[in-house]
Design an enzyme around this catalytic site. Structure first.
Site, mmCIF file in Angstrom:
data_model
loop_
_atom_site.group_PDB
_atom_site.id
_atom_site.type_symbol
_atom_site.label_atom_id
_atom_site.label_comp_id
_atom_site.label_asym_id
_atom_site.label_seq_id
_atom_site.Cartn_x
_atom_site.Cartn_y
_atom_site.Cartn_z
ATOM 1 C CB THR A 88 26.226 95.234 81.983
ATOM 2 O OG1 THR A 88 26.004 95.170 83.389
ATOM 3 C CG2 THR A 88 24.931 95.625 81.305
ATOM 4 C CB THR A 164 31.415 99.450 84.915
ATOM 5 O OG1 THR A 164 30.232 99.270 85.712
ATOM 6 C CG2 THR A 164 31.050 99.429 83.441
ATOM 7 C CG ASP A 165 30.329 97.677 89.992
ATOM 8 O OD1 ASP A 165 30.044 98.757 89.430
ATOM 9 O OD2 ASP A 165 29.485 96.974 90.572
ATOM 10 C CE LYS A 241 30.520 102.287 88.014
ATOM 11 N NZ LYS A 241 29.886 100.955 87.998
#
Length: 415
Positions: A88, A164-165, A241
């Site tokens: 993103t 980020t995942d 995360k």
């Protein structure tokens, strides 16, 4: 009217005011609202008033083949390499096509995040343009090589833009693959740039500040809270995360983050010691054994689930509590070990550490050849096992050692 004009569009009794964006169809207008969101409006029966000409420089609206721009080099500023793998934070909308792309250079980044200007000299580089769920160990290797080349070419710091995942997997893998004399800082964005609550600007700015700090290790830089006050700096091998969508989704497990970047004051501080800039010689060990699997044990799980692992070089198990599985798993695990598979035990609890010397099941697992991974996070243990199998003569012993801060010597109250 032209893209970049500030307009007021009325249709069906509803008025929208904002910046006119390029549209991919002739039947619709696209207006960027003051809050950051885009709205598409059917041209039929719509009335448009131009409020201001050329009110906004629309990225991608006027760019064409052969266009170029340059960034003046400032000898008084450090040089930061911006490397994109996708995700993103690195994505921008090309309004000529409607596509979202991470194919950018340094000029594109500064256009998207103008707050970066004047902080450093920048070089832009794309290693991959993928969603982070499509990340692979092969891309980790490409990324390690790119970072090595950038530092060797004189970069004073590196910022890696990543989805980020799976960022924690990539960042931890790079910690084992690279010895770096400068900061290598991973950052991302939980919310896209067209959302008013986007975290991309602050994360990017803080990551650049961290990349020019007096530190030399792989770090992860993301929002430290839901507010726009500071970014937390996490050691890449101790971060996870822990929320799907919060801006402060990343947490250091078993301790506080090792540092932070205050956004307004641009101050970088560390609460724990670590390798300083220039202290480590640059080197790379990119080989990985990719035949490694992470298996989560659940109650009643059939030990036959391990049958497909007969040819695996390594297995990381997320056991219960102190590092346990059902008794009927133990013989099957022993067969794997005797067949040459390195089996490492981690815990689903995350906080605390594995200790297979307390209960009978744990002692039986140790007798079967299972290696305790201490308080190493399961995701980090997976990347570590790939690396030690390819680079260490005694991989099982290495899984019980702390190589780059992934295994804390003691589990104590947070400091």
């Amino acid at each position: 009217m032209n893209p970049g004009d500030r307009v007021r569009v009325e249709r069906g009794g509803v008025a929208n005011e904002g910046v006119l964006m390029p549209s991919t169809t002739a039947d619709h207008l696209v207006v960027k609202l003051p809050g950051g969101y885009n709205v598409g409006i059917d041209r039929a029966d719509a009335t448009v008033d131009v409020l201001e000409r050329d009110a906004h420089d629309v990225a991608g609206a006027g760019a064409g083949e052969g266009d170029s721009s340059t960034i003046e080099f400032d000898d008084d500023l450090p040089t930061v390499s911006l490397i994109s793998t996708g995700g993103t934070i690195a994505s921008t909308v090309d309004y000529r096509t409607g596509a979202v792309t991470a194919q950018f250079d340094a000029e594109d980044v500064l256009r998207a995040v103008p707050d970066l200007a004047g902080r450093a000299n920048y070089r832009g580089r794309v290693v991959a343009n993928i969603l982070s769920e499509n990340m692979t160990p092969a891309v980790w290797q490409d990324l390690a090589a790119a970072i090595y080349e950038e530092i060797e070419a004189g970069a004073d710091g590196v910022v890696v833009m990543h989805g980020t995942d799976t960022m924690q997997y990539t960042a931890s893998a790079l910690s084992f693959m690279l010895d770096t004399p400068v900061p290598v800082v991973f950052t991302g964005s939980q919310r896209s740039a067209d959302r008013p609550s986007s975290d991309n600007v602050m994360n990017a700015v803080c990551a650049v500040e961290a990349a020019t700090a007096d530190r030399a290790e792989v770090l992860l830089c993301m929002h430290g809270s839901s507010s726009d006050d500071a970014c937390a700096l996490h050691r890449a091998t101790r971060v996870r995360k822990n929320h799907t969508s919060r801006r402060d989704a990343f947490e250091t497990v078993g301790a506080k983050p090792i540092g932070e970047v205050e956004y307004e004051s641009e101050t970088v501080s560390f609460r724990r010691d670590g390798p300083e800039r220039g202290e480590t010689d640059l080197s790379i060990a990119p080989d990985l054994e990719t035949s490694v699997e992470l298996v989560k044990f659940t109650p009643g799980m059939n030990p036959a689930a391990l049958d497909y692992l007969d040819d695996a070089a390594g297995v990381v198990i997320e056991g219960t509590g102190l590092g346990h599985v059902a008794t009927d798993w133990i013989d099957r695990i022993e067969e794997l070990v005797e067949g040459g598979t390195t089996v490492a035990m981690t815990s689903q609890c995350l906080e605390g550490r594995v200790c297979d010397r307390v209960y009978d099941t744990g002692r039986d697992l140790l007798d079967a050849g299972v290696v305790e991974a201490g308080d190493t996070l399961p995701e980090t243990a997976t990347a570590k096992l790939m690396w030690v199998l390819a680079n260490r003569s005694a991989p099982a012993a290495a899984m019980g050692e702390s190589l780059v801060g992934e295994l804390q010597p003691r589990s104590v109250p947070w400091t």
